[in-house]
Design a protein around this motif. Structure first.
Motif: not given
Length: 138
Positions: A33-34, A36, A38, A47, A49, A51, A57, A59, A61
């Motif tokens: 998980v990342n 960031r 948005s 958000t 992300d 995978a 993958e 997302t 939000d």
């Protein structure tokens, strides 16, 4: 159905905190998980992300007002993620639902819900009278 949304059945803030969601996402998905900020989704505070190995993958939000969380995974991922989000909220949280972006179906997000239970209990909005006794969703 691609996108789904978690929100209260009536307007209001979800009983979640942004840092809590981010920390729980790292605990759940680890390095997959990342988080960031948005620039694409208006009013998104963060958000995520995700995978997961062996899965598509997707997302998540989290809206800045914390009134909703939007997901764009497979239906299975969306329902599982909705159940996970509900597990982060107190048991006595006011009514929370998960619904598709087209408002054609929804499920009650009760304490202890699982992705499977949400899928099986989905209320289809093309059924006549689906909301007849539901003042929150009229």
């Amino acid at each position: 159905m691609s996108g789904m949304i978690v929100s209260r059945a009536t307007r209001g803030r979800l009983q979640l905190e942004l840092a809590q969601i981010e920390d729980a996402a790292v605990a759940r998905w680890g390095e997959h998980v990342n988080a960031r900020r948005s620039t694409v989704v208006t009013n998104s505070a963060v958000t995520l992300d995700v995978a997961p190995p062996g899965e598509p993958e997707f997302t998540i939000d989290v809206m800045a007002d914390l009134e909703s969380v939007n997901m764009d995974g497979t239906p299975e991922q969306n329902y599982d993620t909705a159940a996970w989000l509900r597990s982060l909220m107190p048991q006595d949280t006011p009514r929370v639902i998960v619904y598709d972006g087209s408002w054609t179906t929804h499920s009650e997000l009760t304490h202890g819900a699982t992705g499977d239970s949400l899928r099986h209990a989905a209320i289809k909005h093309d059924t006549s009278g689906w909301n007849a006794n539901d003042p929150d969703l009229q």
